[in-house]
Design a protein around this motif. Structure first.
Motif, PDB file in Angstrom:
ATOM      1  N   TYR A 186      40.917  34.346  44.309  1.00  0.00           N
ATOM      2  CA  TYR A 186      41.374  35.845  44.659  1.00  0.00           C
ATOM      3  C   TYR A 186      40.371  36.452  45.448  1.00  0.00           C
ATOM      4  CZ  TYR A 186      42.061  40.660  43.656  1.00  0.00           C
ATOM      5  OH  TYR A 186      42.325  42.085  43.699  1.00  0.00           O
ATOM      6  N   PHE A 187      39.064  36.323  45.007  1.00  0.00           N
ATOM      7  CA  PHE A 187      38.169  37.294  45.964  1.00  0.00           C
ATOM      8  C   PHE A 187      38.072  36.527  47.469  1.00  0.00           C
ATOM      9  CE2 PHE A 187      36.568  38.181  41.846  1.00  0.00           C
ATOM     10  CZ  PHE A 187      36.449  39.750  41.649  1.00  0.00           C
ATOM     11  N   ASP A 188      38.336  35.473  47.774  1.00  0.00           N
ATOM     12  CA  ASP A 188      38.273  34.860  49.011  1.00  0.00           C
ATOM     13  C   ASP A 188      39.413  35.207  49.771  1.00  0.00           C
ATOM     14  OD1 ASP A 188      36.021  33.178  48.241  1.00  0.00           O
ATOM     15  OD2 ASP A 188      37.124  31.617  47.771  1.00  0.00           O
ATOM     16  N   LEU A 189      40.547  35.577  49.023  1.00  0.00           N
ATOM     17  CA  LEU A 189      41.823  35.935  49.636  1.00  0.00           C
ATOM     18  C   LEU A 189      42.067  37.400  49.868  1.00  0.00           C
ATOM     19  CD1 LEU A 189      44.376  33.563  47.776  1.00  0.00           C
ATOM     20  CD2 LEU A 189      43.652  33.441  50.057  1.00  0.00           C
ATOM     21  N   GLU A 190      40.963  38.096  49.388  1.00  0.00           N
ATOM     22  CA  GLU A 190      41.071  39.759  49.462  1.00  0.00           C
ATOM     23  C   GLU A 190      41.476  40.140  50.926  1.00  0.00           C
ATOM     24  OE1 GLU A 190      39.155  42.537  46.251  1.00  0.00           O
ATOM     25  OE2 GLU A 190      37.854  41.309  47.182  1.00  0.00           O
ATOM     26  N   ASN A 191      40.580  39.640  51.817  1.00  0.00           N
ATOM     27  CA  ASN A 191      40.926  40.102  53.267  1.00  0.00           C
ATOM     28  C   ASN A 191      41.482  39.034  54.071  1.00  0.00           C
ATOM     29  OD1 ASN A 191      39.809  42.797  52.645  1.00  0.00           O
ATOM     30  ND2 ASN A 191      38.010  41.896  52.560  1.00  0.00           N
ATOM     31  N   ALA A 192      42.329  38.188  53.525  1.00  0.00           N
ATOM     32  CA  ALA A 192      42.469  36.764  54.214  1.00  0.00           C
ATOM     33  C   ALA A 192      44.209  36.623  53.989  1.00  0.00           C
ATOM     34  CB  ALA A 192      42.031  35.488  53.759  1.00  0.00           C
ATOM     35  N   ASN A 193      44.694  36.061  55.045  1.00  0.00           N
ATOM     36  CA  ASN A 193      46.335  35.977  54.812  1.00  0.00           C
ATOM     37  C   ASN A 193      46.474  34.458  54.364  1.00  0.00           C
ATOM     38  OD1 ASN A 193      48.872  35.105  55.442  1.00  0.00           O
ATOM     39  ND2 ASN A 193      48.950  36.498  57.438  1.00  0.00           N
ATOM     40  N   ALA A 197      53.001  28.723  47.064  1.00  0.00           N
ATOM     41  CA  ALA A 197      53.382  29.398  46.178  1.00  0.00           C
ATOM     42  C   ALA A 197      52.445  29.890  45.010  1.00  0.00           C
ATOM     43  CB  ALA A 197      54.715  29.028  45.242  1.00  0.00           C
ATOM     44  N   LEU A 198      51.679  29.115  44.687  1.00  0.00           N
ATOM     45  CA  LEU A 198      50.366  29.149  43.739  1.00  0.00           C
ATOM     46  C   LEU A 198      49.495  30.275  44.134  1.00  0.00           C
ATOM     47  CD1 LEU A 198      49.812  25.634  42.533  1.00  0.00           C
ATOM     48  CD2 LEU A 198      50.771  27.388  41.310  1.00  0.00           C
ATOM     49  N   PHE A 199      49.138  29.877  45.622  1.00  0.00           N
ATOM     50  CA  PHE A 199      47.848  30.875  46.185  1.00  0.00           C
ATOM     51  C   PHE A 199      48.587  32.271  46.326  1.00  0.00           C
ATOM     52  CE2 PHE A 199      45.805  27.105  47.861  1.00  0.00           C
ATOM     53  CZ  PHE A 199      44.555  27.694  47.902  1.00  0.00           C
ATOM     54  N   ARG A 200      49.738  32.501  46.600  1.00  0.00           N
ATOM     55  CA  ARG A 200      50.354  33.866  46.603  1.00  0.00           C
ATOM     56  C   ARG A 200      50.281  34.438  45.241  1.00  0.00           C
ATOM     57  NH1 ARG A 200      52.383  35.394  51.421  1.00  0.00           N
ATOM     58  NH2 ARG A 200      52.695  33.739  52.883  1.00  0.00           N
ATOM     59  N   ASN A 231      48.359  37.322  39.705  1.00  0.00           N
ATOM     60  CA  ASN A 231      49.300  36.868  38.818  1.00  0.00           C
ATOM     61  C   ASN A 231      49.126  35.604  38.203  1.00  0.00           C
ATOM     62  OD1 ASN A 231      51.538  36.533  37.187  1.00  0.00           O
ATOM     63  ND2 ASN A 231      52.844  36.071  38.892  1.00  0.00           N
ATOM     64  N   TYR A 232      47.803  35.501  37.479  1.00  0.00           N
ATOM     65  CA  TYR A 232      47.073  34.135  37.182  1.00  0.00           C
ATOM     66  C   TYR A 232      48.251  33.229  36.422  1.00  0.00           C
ATOM     67  CZ  TYR A 232      42.791  36.361  39.076  1.00  0.00           C
ATOM     68  OH  TYR A 232      41.994  36.821  39.932  1.00  0.00           O
ATOM     69  N   LEU A 233      47.929  31.831  36.768  1.00  0.00           N
ATOM     70  CA  LEU A 233      48.770  30.896  36.016  1.00  0.00           C
ATOM     71  C   LEU A 233      48.057  30.912  34.514  1.00  0.00           C
ATOM     72  CD1 LEU A 233      48.205  28.250  38.636  1.00  0.00           C
ATOM     73  CD2 LEU A 233      50.434  29.373  38.124  1.00  0.00           C
ATOM     74  N   GLN A 234      49.166  30.671  33.549  1.00  0.00           N
ATOM     75  CA  GLN A 234      48.759  30.597  32.083  1.00  0.00           C
ATOM     76  C   GLN A 234      48.776  29.183  31.782  1.00  0.00           C
ATOM     77  OE1 GLN A 234      47.506  33.521  30.648  1.00  0.00           O
ATOM     78  NE2 GLN A 234      47.587  34.159  32.499  1.00  0.00           N
TER      79      GLN A 234
END
Length: 221
Positions: free
Chosen positions: A47-54, A84-87, A93-96
């Motif tokens: 999540y933190f890696d993707l904060e400013n990434a596409n 879909a998992l990365f999005r 919306n973390y996996l349970q």
């Protein structure tokens, strides 16, 4: 159980390759804390890696989007399962936890950035084939909907299509009753055979560590 890759698919994606793992005498269990903790930590880090990434700029995600385009499926409407998992993670919306098998599958799909499917061999028959879906083909997916699989890469047995990097059918999911399973790792075509072997072997070893039994893997290209 042998898996082949259809000639038409190879003509469209010449370097297409998959990892196949056959598991025997496994025991699927509620996910132990080790898996749940790793999955949660990995999602939070991602999540933190993707904060400013596409998400689309992740090399493995981009490559699989190009594969969907090449087979004739719009990757903006039909997102492969790893994307879909990365999005989901990007939206927090973390996996349970579901079960040890599915949770490990999701963990490695995020780690490798590629779609991975795992199926109960008790619900499959004969050898398997990976091909491009034909016009008007469809099946009921694990998402509970009737899904069009035309122009998607699909996995089939003697009874027809059962899996896809988009969404699997509801015919052969791994459950707590599963004893024998087959796992398909939809590798990036650009991945070298040496790297592919290391990736798939590491997945298999972790799976057996958690589920017991025995496994055998190969890279098919």
């Amino acid at each position: 159980m042998y898996i082949s890759i259809d000639k038409e698919l190879k003509s469209v994606i010449p370097d297409f390759k998959i990892g196949q793992i056959i598991y025997k005498n496994i025991e699927v269990i509620p996910s132990p804390q080790m898996i749940k903790g790793r999955l949660q930590l990995f999602q939070e880090s991602t999540y933190f890696d993707l904060e400013n990434a596409n998400v689309n700029d992740i090399p493995s995600i981009k490559e699989w989007r190009q594969i969907f385009k090449a087979t004739g499926k719009d990757p903006n409407r039909y997102r492969h399962s790893a994307e879909a998992l990365f999005r989901r993670v990007k939206k927090q919306n973390y996996l349970q936890p579901i079960n040890s098998s599915i949770d490990l599958n999701n963990f490695f799909s995020l780690q490798f950035g590629v779609p991975i499917g795992i199926y109960d061999c008790a619900n499959l028959s004969g050898n398997l084939n990976i091909r491009i879906g034909k016009d008007e083909e469809q099946y009921t997916g694990l998402n509970g909907r009737i899904n069009s699989i035309e122009h998607l890469i699909i996995s089939e047995d003697n009874s027809g299509p059962f899996g896809s990097p988009f969404v699997d059918s509801n015919r052969a999911p791994v459950t707590f009753e599963t004893k024998n399973a087959v796992q398909i790792v939809y590798l990036q075509p650009s991945t070298s055979i040496e790297t592919a072997n290391k990736m798939v072997e590491s997945l298999m070893n972790m799976f057996i560590q958690v589920h017991g039994g025995e496994g055998e893997f190969q890279i098919i290209n």
